[in-house]
Scaffold this active site. Structure first.
Site: not given
Ligand SMILES: NC(=O)c1ccc[n+]([C@@H]2O[C@H](COP(=O)([O-])OP(=O)(O)OC[C@H]3O[C@@H](n4cnc5c(N)ncnc54)[C@H](OP(=O)(O)O)[C@@H]3O)[C@@H](O)[C@H]2O)c1
Length: 266
Positions: A4-5, A54, A91, A118-120, A206, A208, A229
């Site tokens: 949505r940026s 990133k 963030d 535990a991702g980004g 987070i 959205y 989010g």
């Molecule tokens: N609102 C905001 O401003 C904002 C900012 C950043 C991100 N986000 C949103 O946050 C979400 C995650 O983003 P990210 O950048 O952190 O992604 P990421 O670095 O790829 O991390 C994804 C996370 O989801 C987990 N995951 C994926 N599939 C899974 C499953 N089937 N069961 C359980 N856990 C699962 C992963 O676990 P594993 O380590 O086991 O793969 C990891 O902890 C996205 O929807 C993104 O749009 C929103």
């Protein structure tokens, strides 16, 4: 397109009457350095970065601030007057500012926080909570090693919970944050049983898209206060505008409504 940026930043251009535009650019990893180095000659004020750029951008920009260095990811690049590139991560503050806009009395040290993922996104959330004095953060991630790595970087306040034990880990928590991609459009809901979570605990997602994730809907149904989010996205964009243009936009109901209108509610 998921992001949505463009809608968000182009809202600000219109709002401030600035003759500019925010464009989504699909850059291949091999082209990241050339793309970033082209920002100054093309007279860009800066850019945002998303997956998978990133982390790599840390090695490209000329200066990285302490927040981005600690998180290991740049979300926002600023082109400085001399053409050099500054990288930061908005963030972290976006997450906290969003919660504070909903609950001005919120404190990170009010009680245990449980972070799913535990991702980004999780790195930014954990940084924010630690920075604000959280004394206990429980992280549960499907891949345990990733949670262990995150915990080892953020000190003794952070403990790791086995994924299988995540339901029980909600006991006594003051805050629950979903940072996994579960619940996002096209993904199954986060598999989490909320019965151990106190009903006064704040539940934040987070994700959205949709605005009301299955987690938030379940939390609301049992009486927990919730924060979606979208606000985090809006707040990090406001911080970017301070850095790019020296302006200080606020997350107003009009801004939120304009972006909300582009997102399905559930
Ligand atoms: N609102 C905001 O401003 C904002 C900012 C950043 C991100 N986000 C949103 O946050 C979400 C995650 O983003 P990210 O950048 O952190 O992604 P990421 O670095 O790829 O991390 C994804 C996370 O989801 C987990 N995951 C994926 N599939 C899974 C499953 N089937 N069961 C359980 N856990 C699962 C992963 O676990 P594993 O380590 O086991 O793969 C990891 O902890 C996205 O929807 C993104 O749009 C929103």
């Amino acid at each position: 397109m998921h992001s949505r940026s463009p809608a968000l930043h182009n809202y600000f251009f219109k709002h401030y009457g600035i003759a500019g535009t925010y464009v989504p650019l699909a850059i291949e990893p091999a082209g990241l350095e050339a793309a970033l180095r082209a920002l100054a000659p093309l007279r860009f004020a800066g850019c945002n970065l998303t997956i998978p750029h990133k982390e790599r951008a840390l090695t490209i920009v000329d200066e990285v601030d302490a927040v981005a260095a600690r998180i290991g990811a740049i979300s926002c690049v600023v082109v400085r007057p001399d053409g050099s590139l500054f990288g930061t991560n908005n963030d972290v503050h976006g997450f906290a500012r969003n919660i504070l806009q909903h609950q001005s009395e919120w404190r990170a040290d009010a009680g245990p926080a449980v972070v799913m993922g535990a991702g980004g996104g999780a790195r930014a959330v954990v940084y924010s909570l630690v920075d604000r004095g959280a004394r206990e953060i429980r992280i549960a991630n499907r891949t345990r090693e990733r949670a262990d790595a995150l915990a080892s970087e953020f000190g003794s306040a952070v403990t790791v919970i086995n994924w299988a034990d995540r339901h029980r880990a909600l006991g006594g928590a003051a805050l629950l944050v979903n940072t996994t991609s579960q619940g996002m459009v096209g993904q199954p809901p986060l598999d989490l049983e909320l019965s151990a979570l106190p009903t006064h605990a704040l539940v934040a997602d987070i994700v959205y898209i949709p605005l009301v994730t299955p987690l938030l809907a379940a939390a609301r149904q049992r009486g927990n206060p919730t924060v979606d989010g979208l606000g985090m996205l809006l707040h990090q964009a406001c911080i970017a505008w301070q850095l790019w243009f020296g302006l200080d936009p606020e997350v107003t109901p009009e801004l939120r409504a304009a972006i909300e209108a582009t997102i399905p509610t559930s």
